[in-house]
Design a protein around this motif. Sequence first.
Motif, PDB file in Angstrom:
ATOM      1  N   LYS A 394       8.365   3.462 -10.713  1.00 22.57           N
ATOM      2  CA  LYS A 394       9.518   3.960 -10.632  1.00 22.57           C
ATOM      3  C   LYS A 394      10.215   3.889  -9.412  1.00 22.57           C
ATOM      4  O   LYS A 394      11.280   4.026  -9.129  1.00 22.57           O
ATOM      5  CB  LYS A 394       9.516   5.302 -11.548  1.00 22.57           C
ATOM      6  N   SER A 395       9.236   4.050  -8.420  1.00 25.66           N
ATOM      7  CA  SER A 395       9.508   4.099  -6.843  1.00 25.66           C
ATOM      8  C   SER A 395       9.061   2.789  -5.966  1.00 25.66           C
ATOM      9  O   SER A 395       9.498   2.677  -5.061  1.00 25.66           O
ATOM     10  CB  SER A 395       8.858   5.196  -6.437  1.00 25.66           C
ATOM     11  N   VAL A 396       8.488   2.075  -6.676  1.00 23.71           N
ATOM     12  CA  VAL A 396       8.015   0.650  -5.979  1.00 23.71           C
ATOM     13  C   VAL A 396       7.930  -0.410  -6.846  1.00 23.71           C
ATOM     14  O   VAL A 396       7.936  -0.591  -8.193  1.00 23.71           O
ATOM     15  CB  VAL A 396       6.239   0.762  -5.496  1.00 23.71           C
ATOM     16  N   ASP A 397       8.090  -1.756  -6.380  1.00 25.17           N
ATOM     17  CA  ASP A 397       8.196  -2.904  -6.834  1.00 25.17           C
ATOM     18  C   ASP A 397       6.927  -3.410  -7.185  1.00 25.17           C
ATOM     19  O   ASP A 397       6.748  -4.228  -8.416  1.00 25.17           O
ATOM     20  CB  ASP A 397       9.114  -4.070  -6.180  1.00 25.17           C
ATOM     21  N   VAL A 398       6.082  -3.319  -6.346  1.00 19.71           N
ATOM     22  CA  VAL A 398       4.581  -3.869  -6.416  1.00 19.71           C
ATOM     23  C   VAL A 398       3.763  -3.259  -5.806  1.00 19.71           C
ATOM     24  O   VAL A 398       3.952  -2.350  -4.855  1.00 19.71           O
ATOM     25  CB  VAL A 398       4.773  -5.341  -6.143  1.00 19.71           C
ATOM     26  N   ILE A 399       2.543  -3.017  -6.313  1.00 23.28           N
ATOM     27  CA  ILE A 399       1.423  -2.252  -5.740  1.00 23.28           C
ATOM     28  C   ILE A 399       0.433  -3.202  -4.859  1.00 23.28           C
ATOM     29  O   ILE A 399       0.179  -4.337  -5.508  1.00 23.28           O
ATOM     30  CB  ILE A 399       0.439  -1.236  -6.543  1.00 23.28           C
ATOM     31  N   VAL A 400       0.105  -3.293  -3.832  1.00 28.37           N
ATOM     32  CA  VAL A 400      -0.535  -4.082  -2.748  1.00 28.37           C
ATOM     33  C   VAL A 400      -1.783  -3.189  -2.229  1.00 28.37           C
ATOM     34  O   VAL A 400      -1.723  -2.388  -1.529  1.00 28.37           O
ATOM     35  CB  VAL A 400       0.165  -4.637  -1.588  1.00 28.37           C
ATOM     36  N   GLN A 401      -2.951  -3.811  -2.368  1.00 29.92           N
ATOM     37  CA  GLN A 401      -4.502  -3.049  -2.165  1.00 29.92           C
ATOM     38  C   GLN A 401      -5.226  -4.125  -2.099  1.00 29.92           C
ATOM     39  O   GLN A 401      -5.452  -5.069  -2.696  1.00 29.92           O
ATOM     40  CB  GLN A 401      -4.742  -1.879  -3.280  1.00 29.92           C
ATOM     41  N   PRO A 402      -6.576  -3.911  -1.461  1.00 34.24           N
ATOM     42  CA  PRO A 402      -7.844  -4.913  -1.507  1.00 34.24           C
ATOM     43  C   PRO A 402      -8.157  -4.701  -2.859  1.00 34.24           C
ATOM     44  O   PRO A 402      -7.862  -3.856  -3.864  1.00 34.24           O
ATOM     45  CB  PRO A 402      -8.668  -4.034  -0.719  1.00 34.24           C
ATOM     46  N   THR A 403      -8.733  -5.858  -3.515  1.00 38.27           N
ATOM     47  CA  THR A 403      -9.413  -6.236  -4.687  1.00 38.27           C
ATOM     48  C   THR A 403     -10.638  -5.542  -4.659  1.00 38.27           C
ATOM     49  O   THR A 403     -11.179  -4.762  -5.697  1.00 38.27           O
ATOM     50  CB  THR A 403      -9.408  -7.802  -4.950  1.00 38.27           C
ATOM     51  N   SER A 404     -11.460  -5.871  -3.844  1.00 38.05           N
ATOM     52  CA  SER A 404     -12.816  -5.057  -3.513  1.00 38.05           C
ATOM     53  C   SER A 404     -12.890  -4.317  -2.300  1.00 38.05           C
ATOM     54  O   SER A 404     -12.605  -5.002  -1.102  1.00 38.05           O
ATOM     55  CB  SER A 404     -13.898  -6.443  -3.644  1.00 38.05           C
ATOM     56  N   ALA A 434      -4.992   1.188 -17.630  1.00 41.19           N
ATOM     57  CA  ALA A 434      -3.618   1.449 -17.730  1.00 41.19           C
ATOM     58  C   ALA A 434      -2.972   0.132 -18.381  1.00 41.19           C
ATOM     59  O   ALA A 434      -1.891   0.403 -19.056  1.00 41.19           O
ATOM     60  CB  ALA A 434      -2.877   1.580 -16.389  1.00 41.19           C
ATOM     61  N   GLY A 435      -3.624  -0.798 -18.614  1.00 42.34           N
ATOM     62  CA  GLY A 435      -3.182  -2.122 -19.365  1.00 42.34           C
ATOM     63  C   GLY A 435      -2.440  -2.793 -18.650  1.00 42.34           C
ATOM     64  O   GLY A 435      -1.943  -3.713 -19.092  1.00 42.34           O
ATOM     65  N   VAL A 436      -2.101  -2.576 -17.139  1.00 44.23           N
ATOM     66  CA  VAL A 436      -1.157  -3.415 -16.507  1.00 44.23           C
ATOM     67  C   VAL A 436      -1.738  -4.659 -16.068  1.00 44.23           C
ATOM     68  O   VAL A 436      -2.810  -4.784 -15.954  1.00 44.23           O
ATOM     69  CB  VAL A 436      -0.638  -2.555 -15.415  1.00 44.23           C
ATOM     70  N   PRO A 437      -0.808  -5.594 -15.733  1.00 44.18           N
ATOM     71  CA  PRO A 437      -1.378  -6.799 -14.940  1.00 44.18           C
ATOM     72  C   PRO A 437      -1.621  -6.686 -13.598  1.00 44.18           C
ATOM     73  O   PRO A 437      -0.929  -6.014 -12.806  1.00 44.18           O
ATOM     74  CB  PRO A 437      -0.314  -8.026 -15.170  1.00 44.18           C
ATOM     75  N   ALA A 438      -2.636  -7.513 -13.030  1.00 47.95           N
ATOM     76  CA  ALA A 438      -2.785  -7.741 -11.543  1.00 47.95           C
ATOM     77  C   ALA A 438      -3.756  -8.824 -11.418  1.00 47.95           C
ATOM     78  O   ALA A 438      -4.091  -9.755 -12.341  1.00 47.95           O
ATOM     79  CB  ALA A 438      -3.885  -6.650 -11.314  1.00 47.95           C
ATOM     80  N   ILE A 439      -3.498  -9.264 -10.191  1.00 46.93           N
ATOM     81  CA  ILE A 439      -3.782 -10.688  -9.563  1.00 46.93           C
ATOM     82  C   ILE A 439      -4.911 -10.740  -8.405  1.00 46.93           C
ATOM     83  O   ILE A 439      -4.303  -9.758  -7.363  1.00 46.93           O
ATOM     84  CB  ILE A 439      -2.819 -11.901  -9.552  1.00 46.93           C
ATOM     85  N   ILE A 454      -7.063  -9.683  -1.728  1.00 48.59           N
ATOM     86  CA  ILE A 454      -5.823  -8.599  -1.901  1.00 48.59           C
ATOM     87  C   ILE A 454      -5.289  -8.695  -3.422  1.00 48.59           C
ATOM     88  O   ILE A 454      -5.177  -9.748  -3.987  1.00 48.59           O
ATOM     89  CB  ILE A 454      -4.686  -8.911  -0.870  1.00 48.59           C
ATOM     90  N   GLN A 455      -5.192  -7.461  -4.130  1.00 52.50           N
ATOM     91  CA  GLN A 455      -4.717  -7.362  -5.367  1.00 52.50           C
ATOM     92  C   GLN A 455      -3.476  -6.829  -5.488  1.00 52.50           C
ATOM     93  O   GLN A 455      -2.988  -5.920  -4.851  1.00 52.50           O
ATOM     94  CB  GLN A 455      -5.692  -6.152  -6.052  1.00 52.50           C
ATOM     95  N   LEU A 456      -2.555  -7.571  -6.340  1.00 56.12           N
ATOM     96  CA  LEU A 456      -1.230  -7.042  -6.166  1.00 56.12           C
ATOM     97  C   LEU A 456      -1.083  -6.793  -8.019  1.00 56.12           C
ATOM     98  O   LEU A 456      -1.524  -7.424  -9.055  1.00 56.12           O
ATOM     99  CB  LEU A 456      -0.109  -8.357  -6.129  1.00 56.12           C
TER     100      LEU A 456
END
Length: 488
Positions: A394-404, A434-439, A454-456
């Motif tokens: 609701k507040s961001v377009d995409v989450i960016v974080q390390p994958t490992s 959560a069932g959401v997609p990530a790459i 980097i995981q999106l």
Amino acid sequence: MKDLIYLSYSEIKKKLNDGSLSSKDLTSAYLKRIEETDSKIKAFLELDKTKILKQADESDKRRKEGKLLSEFDGIPIGIKDNICITGEITSCSSKILENFRSPYDATVITRLKEKGFVLFPRLNMDEFAMGSSTENSAFQTSKNPFDPERIPGGSSGGSAAAVAASMLPVSLGSDTGGSIRQPASLCGIWGLKPTYGRVSRYGLVAYASSLDQIGPFSNDMEGISDLLQILSGLDPKDQTTAKVNPFESNSVVEIDWKGKKIGVMKTEEFNFSEDVNTRYLEVLKSLESKGATLVPLDFSLLKFAIPVYYLIATAECSSNLSRFDGIRYGLRKEGSGKLDDLYSDSRTAGFGKEVKRRILLGTFSLSSGYYDAYYGKAQKARVLIRKQYAEFFKSVDVIVQPTSPTTAFKVGEKTKDPIQMYQADILTTSVNLAGVPAINCPAGLDQNGLPIGIQLTTSHFDESKLLGYAKSLASLELCKISLPKEIP
């Protein structure tokens, strides 16, 4: 001929379709590469060259006769050993299914065959997809092409290593708690976990049914988007597939970061390695310079993702693996003639240590008197994690974080401490809950020459936007990566 193996997926697709490359030449080049390098990498459990070359010949014949099945006809693809193919062994890298031949095709295999892909089974994995390093395979430990003394990740380690070692341009894996994204990160390639329900699980040997999802690995972005288009869609054989608008690969366009809100984590709250932490902050700084706004998110619930995930996953695995009893199919150990002994002896001989550990944990959490205290409570926590992701978007377009949290560790480094091994999935398991997609997007190398990922993450069924952001991230100079041509 040798240089063919270093072509990107998109280059292969173009050359096959303009007639400058034959499927047989390409397939032969990959088979030669496998013959030369797989003794070091151990990505494949088995390889039937005759069957594989026959598929390539048939593709070239169709092309010559103008009867192509699709623009993907003749492209080689690797298949993880828990995805069923008619007449092929599907062992899940386990002793209990060592000689089991599937009588049917998984839905994803049917869809690949309809498009004319050349299938390369069987890629090594952690037994029944239980592990983060591919050290739990009953047959061999796969190695990281950047450094064969290190693990390639897991459970889809063979699928990731084969692409990273230029044995194949694309492959399929399965992701229960990070088993596509984590090995993709450690091997420096692309790996997608689609939204739960986007891709049929029919024909995927189940580990944890509410978490498992089949997804692609690729040496470039186009391979990910093309395969997602081919694999996804409603399947009457899998009632968990969702009736949503179909994903189309041409819907993926590079997204301008200007004005976009990026959800980020407070790095001091997690035990990232120094190199991973540094690269993550560099990526965020680069995105900020392109006009994006960084929005710190409260990931406090993420700290509970590991225990929640392992309670739910092991409970489901104890149920799913109960069918392997020495009676209906699989390994049978006959001794005293007593039924209970047959069950016990067959499962004792057929399952590895990690699988037994998870069955025991799952059975305990489902047992009378403990169900509400453990499994029931974990399901309630899962709902909170799912709601938290809904609030995030609701507040961001995409989450960016390390994958490992780290780069690839050495073979044997964490095998004696399963809890430490489980912590390797701390950044990926919440996505499955959560069932959401990530790459996973490759993000360069650390000071030791090991890949960083980097995981999106975006909201449910928003893969077009997710891959658009990934495409934009790939254009950053600090994210460029070259796969190793020579295996050390």
